[in-house]
Design an enzyme around this catalytic site. Structure first.
Site, mmCIF file in Angstrom:
data_model
loop_
_atom_site.group_PDB
_atom_site.id
_atom_site.type_symbol
_atom_site.label_atom_id
_atom_site.label_comp_id
_atom_site.label_asym_id
_atom_site.label_seq_id
_atom_site.Cartn_x
_atom_site.Cartn_y
_atom_site.Cartn_z
ATOM 1 N N TYR A 55 30.375 -34.549 -36.579
ATOM 2 C CA TYR A 55 30.725 -34.090 -35.237
ATOM 3 C C TYR A 55 29.815 -33.002 -34.671
ATOM 4 C CZ TYR A 55 34.849 -36.661 -36.626
ATOM 5 O OH TYR A 55 35.699 -37.643 -37.074
ATOM 6 N N ASN A 106 37.754 -38.545 -24.896
ATOM 7 C CA ASN A 106 37.492 -38.729 -26.310
ATOM 8 C C ASN A 106 38.867 -38.769 -26.963
ATOM 9 O OD1 ASN A 106 36.964 -38.600 -29.027
ATOM 10 N ND2 ASN A 106 35.288 -37.138 -28.826
ATOM 11 N N HIS A 109 42.132 -45.465 -32.525
ATOM 12 C CA HIS A 109 42.432 -46.557 -33.441
ATOM 13 C C HIS A 109 43.925 -46.834 -33.578
ATOM 14 C CE1 HIS A 109 38.445 -45.124 -34.293
ATOM 15 N NE2 HIS A 109 38.955 -43.984 -34.725
ATOM 16 N N ASP A 133 48.066 -47.635 -22.549
ATOM 17 C CA ASP A 133 48.969 -48.044 -21.468
ATOM 18 C C ASP A 133 49.056 -46.985 -20.373
ATOM 19 O OD1 ASP A 133 49.437 -50.446 -22.739
ATOM 20 O OD2 ASP A 133 51.439 -49.913 -23.463
ATOM 21 N N HIS A 186 32.782 -40.846 -27.959
ATOM 22 C CA HIS A 186 32.915 -40.454 -29.369
ATOM 23 C C HIS A 186 31.654 -39.723 -29.786
ATOM 24 C CE1 HIS A 186 36.542 -42.775 -29.823
ATOM 25 N NE2 HIS A 186 35.925 -43.757 -29.193
ATOM 26 N N LEU A 187 31.808 -38.601 -30.445
ATOM 27 C CA LEU A 187 30.663 -37.837 -30.926
ATOM 28 C C LEU A 187 29.889 -38.617 -31.985
ATOM 29 C CD1 LEU A 187 32.587 -34.495 -31.142
ATOM 30 C CD2 LEU A 187 30.528 -34.815 -29.769
ATOM 31 N N SER A 188 30.612 -39.214 -32.914
ATOM 32 C CA SER A 188 29.971 -39.981 -33.986
ATOM 33 C C SER A 188 29.951 -41.458 -33.617
ATOM 34 C CB SER A 188 30.726 -39.776 -35.306
ATOM 35 O OG SER A 188 32.016 -40.353 -35.236
ATOM 36 N N ARG A 236 37.969 -47.164 -38.444
ATOM 37 C CA ARG A 236 37.514 -46.523 -37.204
ATOM 38 C C ARG A 236 36.764 -47.487 -36.281
ATOM 39 N NH1 ARG A 236 38.271 -40.980 -37.845
ATOM 40 N NH2 ARG A 236 38.122 -40.258 -39.997
#
EC number: 4.2.1.10
Length: 150
Positions: A26, A77, A83, A90, A103-105, A114
């Site tokens: 991260y 994020n 997941h 919704d 997403h950082l990664s 993931r």
């Protein structure tokens, strides 16, 4: 004079620990530093930006609902909720505010659990694996998206 565009930056669980939490995945920037970078971009682009982080699914859903007809674009994020959270998905669909998933990664280079996102197929776009730069890319996309709608 036209009204300022409004963008909401949402960050999910554990992102308040950025800078200390698993820097290999991260990075070393804190969430406050990332938000400050995006706030600087917002100021340059005459955009109203609100930042919000919560570790609770309920608080994130409530914030999305409160944004109905008040926000023009969402940068999110969802973190681990990516997941698991049909409810968060919704909520985004209910308010019909366009959004980008961040997403950082690179979630596709991580553990198999993931790899699936409940948001990607309904997002305007997905940015992953670019670290904090991904937030800036998502913001720039949102600005261009809103300019095309104007």
């Amino acid at each position: 004079m036209s009204q300022l565009s409004r963008i909401l930056l949402l960050n999910g669980p554990n992102l308040n620990m950025l800078g200390a939490r698993e820097p290999k995945h991260y990075g070393t920037l804190s969430l406050a530093a990332i938000e400050a970078n995006v706030q600087a971009l917002a100021a340059k682009n005459n955009i109203e930006l609100e930042c919000f982080q919560a570790n609770s699914e309920e608080k994130l859903i409530d914030k999305i609902h409160q944004s109905f007809k008040k926000v023009d674009f969402i940068l999110i994020n969802p973190a681990a909720f990516t997941h698991t959270s049909v409810a968060l998905r919704d909520a985004l669909l209910a308010v019909a505010i366009p959004f980008v998933e961040i997403h950082l990664s690179n979630i596709h280079k991580r553990e198999p659990f993931r790899h699936h996102s409940y948001f990607s197929d309904v997002a305007e776009g997905v940015i992953c694996g670019l670290g904090a730069k991904g937030y800036e890319c998502a913001f720039e996309f949102a600005v261009e998206f809103l300019a095309k709608k104007a």
